[in-house]
Design an enzyme around this catalytic site. Structure first.
Site, PDB file in Angstrom:
ATOM      1  N   GLU A   4      53.875   4.777  18.825  1.00 33.77           N
ATOM      2  CA  GLU A   4      53.362   4.367  20.399  1.00 33.77           C
ATOM      3  C   GLU A   4      54.537   4.701  21.823  1.00 33.77           C
ATOM      4  O   GLU A   4      53.701   4.537  22.659  1.00 33.77           O
ATOM      5  CB  GLU A   4      52.227   3.629  19.967  1.00 33.77           C
ATOM      6  CG  GLU A   4      50.919   3.573  18.741  1.00 33.77           C
ATOM      7  CD  GLU A   4      51.122   2.907  17.621  1.00 33.77           C
ATOM      8  OE1 GLU A   4      52.191   2.643  17.587  1.00 33.77           O
ATOM      9  OE2 GLU A   4      50.407   2.781  17.332  1.00 33.77           O
ATOM     10  N   ASP A  64      71.635  28.419  47.936  1.00 34.65           N
ATOM     11  CA  ASP A  64      71.315  27.380  49.049  1.00 34.65           C
ATOM     12  C   ASP A  64      70.121  28.663  49.612  1.00 34.65           C
ATOM     13  O   ASP A  64      69.402  27.643  50.514  1.00 34.65           O
ATOM     14  CB  ASP A  64      72.741  27.654  49.823  1.00 34.65           C
ATOM     15  CG  ASP A  64      73.401  28.428  50.114  1.00 34.65           C
ATOM     16  OD1 ASP A  64      73.083  29.647  49.786  1.00 34.65           O
ATOM     17  OD2 ASP A  64      74.191  28.840  50.478  1.00 34.65           O
ATOM     18  N   ALA A  99      50.644   3.452  11.509  1.00 39.47           N
ATOM     19  CA  ALA A  99      51.794   3.086  11.120  1.00 39.47           C
ATOM     20  C   ALA A  99      52.483   4.516  11.125  1.00 39.47           C
ATOM     21  O   ALA A  99      53.807   3.909  11.571  1.00 39.47           O
ATOM     22  CB  ALA A  99      52.144   2.687   9.834  1.00 39.47           C
ATOM     23  N   ASP A 125      77.081  30.480  42.728  1.00 35.90           N
ATOM     24  CA  ASP A 125      77.510  30.709  44.352  1.00 35.90           C
ATOM     25  C   ASP A 125      78.504  30.237  44.734  1.00 35.90           C
ATOM     26  O   ASP A 125      79.241  29.678  43.891  1.00 35.90           O
ATOM     27  CB  ASP A 125      76.375  30.007  45.444  1.00 35.90           C
ATOM     28  CG  ASP A 125      76.179  31.125  46.306  1.00 35.90           C
ATOM     29  OD1 ASP A 125      76.745  32.348  46.679  1.00 35.90           O
ATOM     30  OD2 ASP A 125      75.584  30.356  47.291  1.00 35.90           O
ATOM     31  N   ASP A 155      67.426  33.223  47.152  1.00 35.51           N
ATOM     32  CA  ASP A 155      67.723  32.840  45.439  1.00 35.51           C
ATOM     33  C   ASP A 155      66.135  31.418  45.180  1.00 35.51           C
ATOM     34  O   ASP A 155      67.094  31.910  43.856  1.00 35.51           O
ATOM     35  CB  ASP A 155      69.341  31.287  45.812  1.00 35.51           C
ATOM     36  CG  ASP A 155      69.884  31.758  46.204  1.00 35.51           C
ATOM     37  OD1 ASP A 155      70.586  33.202  45.950  1.00 35.51           O
ATOM     38  OD2 ASP A 155      70.843  31.217  47.371  1.00 35.51           O
TER      39      ASP A 155
END
Length: 934
Positions: A297, A637, A293, A339, A641
């Protein structure tokens, strides 16, 4: 002296031109090489000594350990416990179903972990397959992995450089954006020149993983493999592991708490049950029921599916999420380190200002000026600027064009004014070209025009203006290039520089056939200045609004870029990040700061521009913010980085302009490279977190009505028959409650979502207020209602405490109806709880009863499933239920309204007590206000 010492600038940052030869001699001596490179035999020996020119391979992902770790996660342990209990309860089908949930979730998480290991492997793609070197006096192509220190590397236009090297002879244009984030190619030559700042700025060096965009040179290799700048970044990227998201940490704590409570209650029940008169066997059996109980789940699959729904939503908005947990982590973001190029800006240069003697034009006025008195001067300037280029103009087949972004901007200007230069025609009329020189900072071309040969020159204003003796005047005549004109042009330059513009000077002069063969210094003299051109990489449309929205949400924004500080600061100011007085710190400044000093800088309420940032400084900024309790989103990018992207709470890579390395290191990839998508993703992350809390509230609320029947049975010593069976509990936990819980995971955003301050990293997904609401208000109300219905059914049948209700007794049918009433009553209370859980503070009427159609379908399934369990004979036998009469159903019908109504009243009182609960009184909001006032 090591090779590194030879090529680095002196402490003062100045290397005299006269020392160039001595520096090369020292370099050749230390590397035991010469201007003709190595012999084949020497190169073979060095390859054994130095090893292959490749990035260091990691130990590889520990697949077995990673897979086993997925089965030891708290939620997985709870589900395995539930499966074991289901098996003990003689329901193998249910046990297998729960086990399948564990396996599927573990497999999915395992795939995510293994995928993260690919970030460093992607760096290898930046190394070319072959390289051209000079060995035994002959230029040959060798495998890039066979290049060794001391080799003489031959670099030409279009080559990808495979090692760090010192230029010996020649000039190059090199795209360093992968390493330093700058959008424009940089000049490299054999002369050290004047250099300050980090090693990447030394103009006599080229680096592994970068591209040559123009020129030709020979260079002596000084570093290979892991010793290169690219190798150093690979090592940084491997440092440490992936940081768990706030939700992962919080769910881990909560689920261990649930496990402890469930097992603790089950263990305590055994002696209590025995003391109340139960036998040991019965006490142990019902303690298992208590544990079932208390075990949610459906929690793990519901969280996973809710996050997956957030992933799909973000993908439609232009953000691809690589880790499910990143969806929720986005909602916790308190700082964005963004950036500049391509994220805040459009990543394309555009001419925004033109000036010539007596006139200054801004971008919106170009078309009008083209038709007016200044039209001829404007067209002549644009024609000369476009002629002095090597870039390929945008076409239908290639709408982005190719080449230097500055030259593309000039070609676009000429095209807009109707004097565009066709690439083929430019090649046919070009007689000669003096390429951009890193010392002179200008470029010239000799072209055939209608009136003969013409020299076109463009370059840095200080370089071109020094070559001019005349300027084109307002009426088209020539005027002397005197002190007054110089002063006026300088004032324009200063004003444009303060606006962050990149400025080029454009000049020309006619040439005779005899002059065309003269040396460059003679050709580029006596020029006629046509004007100055100012250009900028403009901010993206919508970024200002996104920044304002982020500030309202209490999110601070720092600019972390490899670009020039004042330019980045101006772009930041234009989009609303920081103020005119915002601090600018370079990578060198960050390196000089100790940890305490850096923490003090970041603790201020101001937004900072970090310029010329190195991989180490980006990583330090990220880790310092995290140490201060901030949840950090870092954009990037380039290859440089990757370390910071990997270590940030949310690494955000650019999908269009980003490198494969950045995309592999990040947890979020923007398909449109747009800052506004980050803010959209933060809103989606906050909504997902809110929805996780909503279905946790929904699931937890049912623990009380499921637990109360067992407590009543135990405390009565068996005098009250068990009001609910274990199988009925499992039918609720994995049957009736699952679809509504999933639907709550798709709930629309509650009003005021983006006006709240960010959550603390330590704030829990389950807190005291949620537990009180779930257990005390919703749970207790539900428990009282279902137990009242249970006793009502037994009372009507004439039952008294202690009466037998087993099989074969007169009251057995009444007992079946009573337990069925308890089961159906809990389902009815679930419906009321589902509507109550849709909002945390707002009224249900504020969001609309039908604004979540999935919940309505989920409730419809819940009712249908419950009806099947109650009225289908074969399911009655499985779950121990019995058909209910209409009057029994009538007793249950008001339950949803009662549960929802009490919670609606509670939220109304809370809104009245705290009318400004959702207004973020945070520093970033103050920043926005001060910006408006200024």
């Amino acid at each position: 002296m090591t090779p590194v010492d030879v090529v680095e600038p002196t402490p003062s940052g100045i290397v005299a031109e006269a020392d160039e030869r001595r520096g090369l001699d020292e370099l050749f001596r230390d590397l035991r090489t010469g201007p003709d490179g190595l012999t084949g035999r020497d190169a073979t020996r060095r390859l054994i000594s130095y090893g292959p020119n490749s990035l260091p391979a990691g130990g590889g992902p520990r697949y077995l350990r990673e897979l086993l770790k997925q089965f030891t996660q708290p939620l997985a342990v709870l589900l395995l416990m539930a499966a074991a209990l289901a098996w003990i309860g003689h329901t193998p089908t249910l046990a297998i179903a729960v086990l399948a949930v564990v396996v599927l979730n573990a497999a999915f998480a395992f795939v995510q972990e293994v995928q993260a290991e690919r970030a460093v492997d992607a760096l290898a793609a930046f190394l070319p397959a072959t390289a051209r070197v000079q060995r035994d006096g002959v230029r040959v192509d060798v495998a890039a992995t066979d290049v060794v220190p001391g080799d003489l590397l031959v670099v030409t236009e279009g080559d990808r450089i495979c090692a760090d090297a010192r230029i010996v002879e020649g000039d190059l244009q090199v795209d360093l954006s992968a390493l330093n984030g700058e959008s424009l190619p940089t000049a490299r030559s054999a002369s050290p020149g004047l250099v300050t700042g980090p090693l990447l700025e030394a103009r006599n060096l080229v680096f592994s993983g970068t591209n040559c965009t123009g020129g030709e040179a020979t260079a002596t290799v000084v570093r290979t493999g892991a010793s290169t700048e690219l190798g150093r970044i690979a090592v940084l990227s491997r440092r440490g592991g992936t940081t768990p998201s706030p939700l992962e940490l919080q769910v881990r704590r909560v689920t261990w708490l649930i496990a402890a409570v469930a097992v603790g209650v089950g263990i305590v029940f055994v002696p209590v049950g025995v003391a109340a008169g139960l036998g040991w066997a019965a006490a142990i059996t019902f303690s298992i029921g208590l544990i079932v109980a208390n075990v949610p789940e459906g929690l793990l699959p519901t969280i996973t599916l809710a996050l997956a729904a957030g992933v799909r939503e973000l993908a439609r908005s232009g953000a691809v999420v690589k880790r499910l947990s990143a969806v929720e982590a986005l909602g916790s973001v308190s700082v964005i380190c963004t950036d500049k190029t391509g994220t805040l800006t459009e990543n394309r240069m555009r001419v925004t200002a033109v000036t010539f003697t007596g006139t200054e034009l801004l971008a919106p006025d170009f078309s009008e000026a083209n038709r007016g008195a200044d039209g001829e001067r404007l067209r002549r300037l644009a024609r000369s600027a476009a002629a002095c280029t090597s870039a390929e103009a945008p076409t239908t087949a290639h709408p982005q064009g190719s080449g230097d972004p500055t030259e593309l901007a000039l070609l676009t200007l000429a095209g807009d004014l109707g004097v565009g230069v066709d690439s083929d025609a430019r090649k046919r009329t070009r007689r000669a070209v003096q390429r951009f020189d890193s010392h002179l900072h200008r470029m010239s071309t000799i072209d055939e025009g209608p009136d003969g040969l013409v020299l076109h020159t463009k370059g840095a204003p200080e370089s071109v203006l020094s070559c001019c003796s005349q300027a084109l005047d307002t009426d088209g005549s020539l005027r002397a290039f005197d002190a007054d004109l110089r002063s006026a042009l300088q004032a324009t330059l200063d004003r444009w520089a303060s606006r962050g513009l990149r400025v080029l000077a454009i000049a020309r002069r006619p040439l005779s056939e005899e002059e065309a063969d003269r040396p460059r210094e003679e050709l580029e003299s006596g020029l006629v200045l046509l004007g100055l051109v100012g250009m900028v990489d403009p901010p993206r449309p919508g970024v200002s609004g996104a920044v304002e929205q982020a500030h309202r949400a209490g999110v601070r924004i720092h600019v972390v870029t490899g670009d020039y500080g004042p330019t980045a600061a101006e772009i930041a100011r234009q989009v609303g990040i920081g103020t005119a007085a915002s601090r600018i710190l370079t990578g060198e400044d960050v390196d000089r700061l100790g940890d305490a000093a850096l923490d003090a800088v970041l603790d201020t309420n101001s937004e900072i521009v970090f310029a010329r940032s190195s991989p180490e400084s980006k990583l330090r900024i990220c880790e310092a913010l995290q140490a201060r309790g901030q949840v950090v989103a870092m954009t990037g990018d380039g290859v440089n980085d990757a370390p910071a992207l990997r270590h940030a709470d949310v690494g955000v890579a650019m999908g269009r302009s980003g490198t494969d390395v950045a995309r592999e290191a990040a947890t979020l990839v923007l398909t449109d490279d747009d800052f506004t998508t980050i803010v959209t993703a933060i809103a989606a992350g906050r909504r997902v977190f809110d929805n996780v809390r909503k279905f946790i509230l929904y699931i937890f609320a049912h623990a009380v009505p499921e637990l109360v029947p067992f407590l009543v049975f135990a405390l009565s010593g068996g005098a009250v028959p068990l009001p609910l069976t274990v199988l009925q509990i499992l039918a609720i936990d994995l049957g009736t409650e699952t679809l509504p819980a999933l639907a709550l995971g798709r709930e629309p955003a509650e009003p005021g979502l983006m006006t709240r301050p960010p959550r603390s990293r330590t704030s829990g997904v389950v807190d005291r207020r949620l537990l009180l609401r779930a257990w005390l208000l919703l749970g207790t109300t539900s428990g009282v209602l279902v137990m009242a219905a249970y006793f009502l059914v037994l009372h009507r049948a004439g039952w008294n405490p202690g009466d037998a209700t087993g099989v074969g007794t007169p009251l057995h049918q009444a007992y079946l109806e009573a337990t069925t009433t308890t089961f159906v009553g809990i389902v009815a209370c679930q419906i009321g709880t589902a509507f109550a859980a849709r909002t945390d503070r707002a009224s249900l009427f504020a969001i609309g009863l039908r604004s979540n159609p999935l919940l309505l379908w989920g409730i419809a399934f819940e009712i249908a499933f419950t009806a099947a369990v109650v009225y289908l004979p074969w399911l009655q036998d499985v779950f121990g239920t019995s058909s209910l009469s209409l009057d029994q159903v009538a007793v249950i019908l008001p339950f949803p309204l009662v549960v929802w109504g009490l919670d609606e009243l509670h939220r109304l009182l809370r809104r009245r007590r705290h009318p400004v609960f959702d207004v973020p009184l945070t520093a970033p909001r103050t920043l926005t206000t001060s910006r408006r006032n200024s």
